[in-house]
Design an enzyme around this catalytic site. Structure first.
Site, PDB file in Angstrom:
ATOM      1  N   GLU A 269     -16.572   2.390   7.726  1.00 38.19           N
ATOM      2  CA  GLU A 269     -16.253   0.467   7.592  1.00 38.19           C
ATOM      3  C   GLU A 269     -17.006   0.082   8.603  1.00 38.19           C
ATOM      4  OE1 GLU A 269     -12.332  -0.548   5.818  1.00 38.19           O
ATOM      5  OE2 GLU A 269     -11.775   1.144   7.242  1.00 38.19           O
ATOM      6  N   ASP A 288      -4.067   5.965   9.368  1.00 37.87           N
ATOM      7  CA  ASP A 288      -4.173   4.752   8.316  1.00 37.87           C
ATOM      8  C   ASP A 288      -5.200   5.456   7.134  1.00 37.87           C
ATOM      9  OD1 ASP A 288      -4.522   2.134   7.259  1.00 37.87           O
ATOM     10  OD2 ASP A 288      -6.577   1.884   8.087  1.00 37.87           O
ATOM     11  N   HIS A 293      -6.039   8.826   2.220  1.00 36.62           N
ATOM     12  CA  HIS A 293      -7.379   8.743   1.205  1.00 36.62           C
ATOM     13  C   HIS A 293      -8.340   9.962   1.524  1.00 36.62           C
ATOM     14  CE1 HIS A 293      -5.744   4.659   0.968  1.00 36.62           C
ATOM     15  NE2 HIS A 293      -6.510   4.432   2.025  1.00 36.62           N
ATOM     16  N   LYS A 394     -13.926   2.305  12.069  1.00 35.16           N
ATOM     17  CA  LYS A 394     -13.995   0.862  11.826  1.00 35.16           C
ATOM     18  C   LYS A 394     -15.343   0.548  12.720  1.00 35.16           C
ATOM     19  CE  LYS A 394      -9.697  -0.374   9.944  1.00 35.16           C
ATOM     20  NZ  LYS A 394      -9.715  -0.512   8.580  1.00 35.16           N
TER      21      LYS A 394
HETATM   22  C1  BG6 Z   1      -6.602   0.829   3.564  1.00 30.33           C
HETATM   23  C2  BG6 Z   1      -6.478   0.856   4.893  1.00 30.33           C
HETATM   24  O1  BG6 Z   1      -5.610   1.659   3.057  1.00 30.33           O
HETATM   25  O2  BG6 Z   1      -7.877   1.277   3.205  1.00 30.33           O
HETATM   26  C3  BG6 Z   1      -7.668  -0.051   5.486  1.00 30.33           C
HETATM   27  O3  BG6 Z   1      -5.284   0.416   5.484  1.00 30.33           O
HETATM   28  C4  BG6 Z   1      -9.084   0.105   5.103  1.00 30.33           C
HETATM   29  O4  BG6 Z   1      -7.690  -0.116   7.003  1.00 30.33           O
HETATM   30  C5  BG6 Z   1      -8.998   0.223   3.162  1.00 30.33           C
HETATM   31  O5  BG6 Z   1      -9.861  -0.803   5.570  1.00 30.33           O
HETATM   32  C6  BG6 Z   1     -10.258   0.954   2.917  1.00 30.33           C
HETATM   33  O6  BG6 Z   1     -10.435   0.661   1.709  1.00 30.33           O
HETATM   34  P1  BG6 Z   1     -11.634   0.667   0.515  1.00 30.33           P
HETATM   35  O7  BG6 Z   1     -11.191   0.596  -0.623  1.00 30.33           O
HETATM   36  O8  BG6 Z   1     -12.027  -0.878   1.323  1.00 30.33           O
HETATM   37  O9  BG6 Z   1     -12.464   1.617   1.163  1.00 30.33           O
END
Ligand code: BG6
Length: 545
Positions: A269, A288, A293, A394
């Protein structure tokens, strides 16, 4: 051009196999919806089934998630005409707010999210189904008020008794809200009337707390009423992993330890923690992103073919992969994981980025990681000794979610002792966002008299074929939860398996506070140790977006 390809897709969908469960049904929905929205002249396409009549109750309706994701997703579903007349939404939040102001506030948020795709008429059709209840989520009276409102709203829209409760609240309230819903009789199902609860992440903060939360929930709800959400599973390209693997004959034969050298899963990110410092100080990058994910992505890549796309068949296979991930000993945690925290730096566009420790609500000496990487191994015949390298962070230079399958080198190189001796291995890259597509890297002869070998890519880009759809990823998940399809939701066992992998890492990290934070500058690819993690195995991360 596009209409042609859409009608082709729709025809295929219409003549596809007889309805199976979950994903298959959903695929038809997507295709049908696309035909409706993009190529209305296409007839005879597989029309999407409308949503089952129900009231959707959003706990935490004044929060960020409701404004940025849930309402835009509902809007998109409404714009695709998937709502029956018998449908309404009740927002629940602590502070009293007048209904008109509630509707207007959400309307502005949806307009902001959707930009040009926003139609005031489509919004008006949704807005008149929005209602509001204020109350403290810890107080039993709130649930009595909700009960009464639910009855009124259901009667006004001829909905019947089904309801979906969406818990978009602070995680510390999940258990209590479910308990109070139960005490108020709101989770009781009756004949064809259903009551379901969607629970947001994070689900627990370690294995113990996840187990405790599962127990608390199971005291009130059946597993069939419980929908644990992971928004990654709502992403089109994430679902496509299964189609790519199991609807194509050519990849599966090489999808194993014999041909695959290693797998990389990167969720990078550009954003920092923004205004979420308070939450992030409790969570950190590992909690997180990884147990949910990244491990969901890993399980889709590594699972065995399910016997059908029935929800339980898919979730059983994913569960087996998670259960097969080797838990790490404390020594292995030290050798196979890396954590990092960003310091001040500059992003690729030149914008200065503050250090994590200077972000709002973050401690000046915070030891929380904003970057995590790990090397995981899966104990089964397909994947023994094939490392799965995971990383997320991040303030990295680009936003990309991608999976790299790197294949083994050729067993014998006829080019030895020539300038082209060192061939680059084949890589299959699944780009999940933002520039969705799939590419295959292979070697080709560079034209000319001398033998020179270049690396080329065969590229498939989603938007070239399918156009781009306004989507938050939550459309699918809301649609499925309302229609009772749990394929894309996490079962109790898989949530616990995820924590089972991550908890030993958390334990070691807690026992040994980081010595050198911050250890990467904002706008770079994380700490050097992350590169060393792969370099030690004579490998390197793919840093191309
Ligand atoms: C969320 C996290 O679950 O997913 C965030 O809490 C993160 O910190 C986000 O930024 C990322 O999701 P995406 O869909 O933008 O990849």
């Amino acid at each position: 051009m596009r209409a042609e390809s859409v009608s082709r897709i729709s025809r295929n969908a219409a003549t596809g196999p007889a309805a199976g469960g979950g994903l298959l049904r959903h695929l038809r929905l997507q295709e049908g919806a696309r035909a409706m929205t993009e190529a209305t002249e296409t007839t005879g396409s597989a029309a999407a089934a409308p949503l089952t009549p129900c009231v959707l109750v959003i706990f935490g309706a004044s929060g960020d998630l409701a404004a940025r994701m849930l309402l835009p997703a509902l809007y998109n579903l409404a714009a695709e005409r998937l709502f029956p007349d018998a449908f309404a939404v009740i927002g629940l939040a602590t502070k009293e707010i007048d209904l008109a102001a509630f509707r207007d506030g959400l309307g502005r948020a949806v307009r902001e999210r959707l930009g040009d795709a926003f139609s005031p008429e489509a919004w008006a059709a949704l807005a008149r189904r929005l209602y509001f209840v204020a109350g403290d989520l810890r107080a039993p009276e709130t649930y009595q008020r909700l009960q009464a409102r639910l009855g009124e709203v259901a009667a006004a829209h001829a909905i019947g008794g089904s309801a979906l409760f969406y818990l978009s609240t602070p995680p510390s309230l999940f258990g209590e809200v479910v308990r109070r819903l139960g005490e108020a009789g709101l989770t009781r199902e009756d004949g064809a009337t259903w009551r379901r609860v969607v629970i947001e992440k994070p689900f627990g903060h370690d294995l113990e707390s996840a187990r405790a939360l599962n127990r608390e929930i199971a005291a009130v709800l059946t597993e069939g009423q419980t929908y644990r959400i992971d928004h990654y599973l709502g992403k089109e390209t994430v679902q496509n992993i299964l189609i790519f693997r199991f609807a194509n004959g050519i990849f599966e034969p090489v999808w194993n330890r014999r041909y695959v050298d290693h797998v990389q899963i990167t969720v990078a990110e550009q954003l920092g923690v923004e205004h979420r410092g308070r939450y992030y100080e409790e969570a950190g990058a590992l909690r997180d992103m990884v147990p949910n994910h990244l491990l969901q992505l890993l399980s889709l890549i590594a699972m065995e073919p399910p016997s059908s796309f029935d929800p339980e068949a898919v979730r059983n296979e994913k569960g087996k992969v998670l259960a097969g991930i080797q838990p790490m000993s404390p020594e292995e945690v030290l050798g196979r994981t890396v954590r990092g925290q960003y310091g001040a730096g500059a992003m690729p566009d030149g914008a200065a980025a503050a250090a994590y420790r200077s972000e709002p609500y973050v401690g000046a000496d915070s030891a929380v990681e904003t970057f995590a990487a790990a090397k995981l191994l899966i104990d089964n015949w397909r994947w023994a000794d094939v490392p799965f390298y995971l990383r997320t962070g991040k303030r990295l230079p680009v936003r990309t979610t991608q999976i790299v399958i790197q294949f083994k080198r050729v067993p014998f190189s006829p080019f030895r002792q020539t300038p082209v001796d060192r061939l680059r291995p084949n890589r299959l890259i699944l780009r999940l966002q933002p520039d969705e597509g799939i590419s295959l890297r292979f070697s080709a002869k560079v034209p000319g008299a001398a033998v020179r070998i270049g690396t080329v890519n065969m590229d498939f880009c989603y938007s070239d074929y399918f156009g781009s759809q306004p989507s938050t990823g939550y459309e699918t998940l809301l649609y499925d939860a309302i229609n009772g399809d749990a394929t894309l939701f996490q079962r109790a066992d898989s949530v616990e398996q995820g924590w089972n992998v991550v908890t030993p890492i958390l334990d070691v990290w807690r026992a040994l506070p980081p010595r050198a934070f911050p250890n990467y500058a904002a706008g770079t690819w994380g700490p050097d140790e992350a590169d060393q993690l792969l370099a030690r195995d004579d490998r390197a991360w793919n840093n191309e977006a």
